[in-house]
Structures are given as structure tokens and as C-alpha cells.
Design an enzyme around this catalytic site. Structure first.
Site, PDB file in Angstrom:
ATOM      1  N   ASP A 124     -14.241   4.481  -3.264  1.00  0.00           N
ATOM      2  CA  ASP A 124     -13.572   3.831  -4.395  1.00  0.00           C
ATOM      3  C   ASP A 124     -14.245   4.199  -5.718  1.00  0.00           C
ATOM      4  O   ASP A 124     -13.598   4.588  -6.687  1.00  0.00           O
ATOM      5  CB  ASP A 124     -13.598   2.307  -4.231  1.00  0.00           C
ATOM      6  CG  ASP A 124     -12.620   1.815  -3.178  1.00  0.00           C
ATOM      7  OD1 ASP A 124     -11.589   2.482  -2.977  1.00  0.00           O
ATOM      8  OD2 ASP A 124     -12.883   0.775  -2.564  1.00  0.00           O
ATOM      9  N   SER A 169       0.815  -1.222   0.000  1.00  0.00           N
ATOM     10  CA  SER A 169       0.000   0.000   0.000  1.00  0.00           C
ATOM     11  C   SER A 169       0.847   1.270   0.000  1.00  0.00           C
ATOM     12  O   SER A 169       1.829   1.380   0.736  1.00  0.00           O
ATOM     13  CB  SER A 169      -0.924  -0.001   1.214  1.00  0.00           C
ATOM     14  OG  SER A 169      -1.624   1.215   1.291  1.00  0.00           O
ATOM     15  N   PHE A 170       0.418   2.247  -0.808  1.00  0.00           N
ATOM     16  CA  PHE A 170       1.037   3.575  -0.828  1.00  0.00           C
ATOM     17  C   PHE A 170       0.191   4.574  -0.040  1.00  0.00           C
ATOM     18  O   PHE A 170       0.522   5.756   0.028  1.00  0.00           O
ATOM     19  CB  PHE A 170       1.144   4.104  -2.268  1.00  0.00           C
ATOM     20  CG  PHE A 170       2.011   3.287  -3.183  1.00  0.00           C
ATOM     21  CD1 PHE A 170       2.993   2.446  -2.682  1.00  0.00           C
ATOM     22  CD2 PHE A 170       1.843   3.358  -4.559  1.00  0.00           C
ATOM     23  CE1 PHE A 170       3.798   1.701  -3.537  1.00  0.00           C
ATOM     24  CE2 PHE A 170       2.638   2.619  -5.416  1.00  0.00           C
ATOM     25  CZ  PHE A 170       3.620   1.784  -4.913  1.00  0.00           C
ATOM     26  N   TYR A 214      -2.025   1.352 -11.634  1.00  0.00           N
ATOM     27  CA  TYR A 214      -1.166   2.476 -12.012  1.00  0.00           C
ATOM     28  C   TYR A 214       0.306   2.164 -11.777  1.00  0.00           C
ATOM     29  O   TYR A 214       1.164   3.032 -11.902  1.00  0.00           O
ATOM     30  CB  TYR A 214      -1.573   3.760 -11.281  1.00  0.00           C
ATOM     31  CG  TYR A 214      -1.537   3.696  -9.779  1.00  0.00           C
ATOM     32  CD1 TYR A 214      -0.378   3.992  -9.081  1.00  0.00           C
ATOM     33  CD2 TYR A 214      -2.670   3.354  -9.062  1.00  0.00           C
ATOM     34  CE1 TYR A 214      -0.338   3.946  -7.699  1.00  0.00           C
ATOM     35  CE2 TYR A 214      -2.646   3.304  -7.670  1.00  0.00           C
ATOM     36  CZ  TYR A 214      -1.481   3.600  -6.997  1.00  0.00           C
ATOM     37  OH  TYR A 214      -1.451   3.549  -5.626  1.00  0.00           O
ATOM     38  N   LYS A 269     -13.819  -5.183   3.444  1.00  0.00           N
ATOM     39  CA  LYS A 269     -14.742  -4.132   3.006  1.00  0.00           C
ATOM     40  C   LYS A 269     -16.217  -4.503   3.175  1.00  0.00           C
ATOM     41  O   LYS A 269     -17.059  -3.615   3.355  1.00  0.00           O
ATOM     42  CB  LYS A 269     -14.468  -3.760   1.545  1.00  0.00           C
ATOM     43  CG  LYS A 269     -13.166  -3.022   1.341  1.00  0.00           C
ATOM     44  CD  LYS A 269     -13.014  -2.588  -0.109  1.00  0.00           C
ATOM     45  CE  LYS A 269     -11.709  -1.860  -0.329  1.00  0.00           C
ATOM     46  NZ  LYS A 269     -11.564  -1.380  -1.718  1.00  0.00           N
ATOM     47  N   THR A 295      -9.649  -2.058   3.598  1.00  0.00           N
ATOM     48  CA  THR A 295      -9.322  -2.686   2.318  1.00  0.00           C
ATOM     49  C   THR A 295      -9.479  -4.197   2.450  1.00  0.00           C
ATOM     50  O   THR A 295     -10.006  -4.693   3.453  1.00  0.00           O
ATOM     51  CB  THR A 295      -7.909  -2.268   1.853  1.00  0.00           C
ATOM     52  OG1 THR A 295      -7.718  -2.704   0.503  1.00  0.00           O
ATOM     53  CG2 THR A 295      -6.817  -2.829   2.750  1.00  0.00           C
TER      54      THR A 295
END
Length: 285
Positions: free
Chosen positions: A108, A20-21, A228, A71, A67
Site C-alpha cells: 500500500d 473492490s475493483f 479515485y 491487515k 484488506t
């Protein structure tokens, strides 16, 4: 960032979280906005989720993020749900009110929609969508498209049961615009104008792969990939080679995170500072 008695905390509940970022992006946003807040990770799965959520209710938290794989399960422990979150049946954002209530939201889909419309310039109401992937990302993306008036949404998945379930949920809870496409059937691509990849194919151990054979790519189609990193998956590279407009999931991640900050703080998120941090992370990889 200094932590003191007034610091408001946010934690991301999920497992695994090493990839995770979110913490770097969120903390860059808090710093840019001058907010005394701190975002960190808590590795937890369904089994112990209730214990953790109940603890957060009584601690100095503005809320928390959720996450995989939590969820859906988290809904059991919340006091209220935003209407979109209720219809989607999943939450990625929880706000703790001053009274200690936990209210569930889902940003989201909103992050995806904002990116698609503002950056991709897609006219949702006049587009026919074909989505690869009916998991968490696909559910959020297709649900918000139905909520925002999409003309038609075809959904396929490696597991036919998953696409069948998502189609049923969308048609019952949003609008009767979704149709299941069985695994390996590409015939509906002919009438589709926006092609979405929410399958995860093209990232991680699947780099270089694509869910869609090249021969089905037509000039004038728009291609979106929720991934991405890499910034251009094989799915997007193939489309770009044929002259199609493409967009990756950076904006989706950015805008969903910005929407979270606005829910937790009631203020405007510093989107450009968060974008810069995301780009710096990717460049560093």
C-alpha cells in the site's frame, strides 16, 4: 480465462468486498502477461481468518491479498514478515513460498510513494506533509513517508486516539518525524507543503465533503487524495480552483497492485494494461 490443474490462484481476504475493483485489474494484468493465474474474492473477517489462511497454505495458491478488517490480524498467521511490513504492523500481500511458508509484505505504502514521486514529482525529503486520516490508508502512507526520509509529517484524524497511536508508532519504528494534530486544528497547514487526504471524506456517502476548509489552501501546495472514484473529490476540486497541483489515488491503487503481482510472480507487472482496465472500470461506473 481457462482454469486447469496448473492455475495458480490469488484471493483477496476481507469484508466487505463488493466495492473492490482489484479482481478485474489483477486478472487483466495476468492475461496481458500471459500468466496462468486467477484472482477472486473471499469474504472473511477476523473471526475466521486463521482457518482460511491455514487452508490456503496447503492449496494451489501463489499467495493472497488482505484488506479491511484483516491487515493487522493476519500477521498472527504468517511465518515471516518483510522489514517494512513488520515496522508498519500490517500486511496487504502474502506470498506462499514453494516450501509452503507464508511471507507478509505491504505494498500500500509503496504504491502511494511510487505515484507521489513518479506522477506527482514530489520531493519527499524536502517536503512537510499534513495527513487527514490515521486509518489503514493513512498508516501506510505516513509510514512509507517516514521510511523514505520525509522532513515532517503532521497527522490528524476524527478520532484523536487514532492519530496519537499512529504518530507514536511512526516515531518509534521509523523516524521521529511525526506530530499529532488534534481534530479541528488547522494551524499546522500554514507550514505544510503536501496535503494528504486519507480520511475517506469525499467518497461514497461523503461525496461533496472535504476535511479541509478552503481558506487554508495556499498556492504552491500539492494535494493528494487516496480516493479515485470520484476522480476529483471536493478536496481536490477546491485545491485545483486555487491553482494547486493535484493527484488522486488511481496511481496508488495501480502501483500497489503491480507490486503485488511482482511479488507473487517474480516478473514485471504489465502496468499499462492494468491502468487501462482501472480506467475502463471507472468509465463504466
Amino acid at each position: 480465462m481457462n482454469v486447469n490443474i496448473d492455475t495458480k490462484f490469488i484471493t483477496l481476504l476481507g469484508d466487505p468486498l463488493r466495492q473492490s475493483f482489484a479482481a478485474r485489474m489483477q486478472n487483466a494484468g495476468y492475461e496481458a502477461a500471459g500468466l496462468n493465474m486467477q484472482y477472486f474474492y473471499t469474504v472473511v473477517d477476523n473471526e475466521h481468518l486463521g482457518d482460511v489462511v491455514n487452508g490456503l497454505r496447503y492449496m494451489n495458491f501463489a499467495g493472497f491479498a488482505v484488506t479491511k478488517p484483516n491487515k493487522v490480524k493476519v500477521l498472527e498467521y504468517l511465518d515471516e514478515l518483510d522489514p517494512l511490513c513488520r515496522k508498519m504492523g500490517a500486511s496487504n500481500t502474502v506470498v506462499r513460498t514453494p516450501e509452503g511458508k507464508l511471507v507478509g509484505y505491504n505494498t500500500d505504502g509503496i504504491g502511494f510513494y511510487t505515484s507521489l514521486v513518479e506522477e506527482g514529482k514530489v520531493d519527499v525529503e524536502n517536503s512537510v506533509f499534513f495527513c487527514f486520516g490515521a486509518g489503514g490508508a493513512g498508516r501506510a502512507m505516513c509510514s512509507v513517508l517516514a521510511y523514505k526520509g520525509a522532513k515532517k509529517i503532521y497527522i490528524t484524524d476524527y478520532f484523536d486516539e487514532a492519530s496519537e497511536s499512529l504518530v507514536k508508532d511512526i516515531n518509534e519504528n521509523f523516524a521521529p518525524v511525526a506530530e499529532q494534530v488534534k481534530k479541528g486544528d488547522f494551524s499546522k497547514l500554514e507550514e505544510s507543503t503536501v496535503i494528504l487526504n486519507a480520511s475517506g471524506i469525499g467518497m461514497g456517502s461523503h461525496i461533496g465533503e472535504t476535511p479541509m476548509p478552503e481558506e487554508y489552501i495556499k498556492e504552491g501546495m500539492f494535494f493528494f487524495d487516496a480516493c479515485y472514484n470520484p476522480d476529483k473529490t471536493q478536496f481536490l476540486l477546491n485545491a485545483e480552483k486555487k491553482g494547486c497541483k493535484i493527484l488522486n489515488g488511481l496511481g496508488m491503487s495501480l502501483y500497489q497492485g503491480a507490486a503485488q503481482i511482482e511479488l507473487w510472480t517474480g516478473g514485471k507487472a504489465p502496468v499499462e494494461a492494468m491502468r487501462k482496465e482501472l480506467l475502463d472500470i471507472i468509465a463504466g461506473k
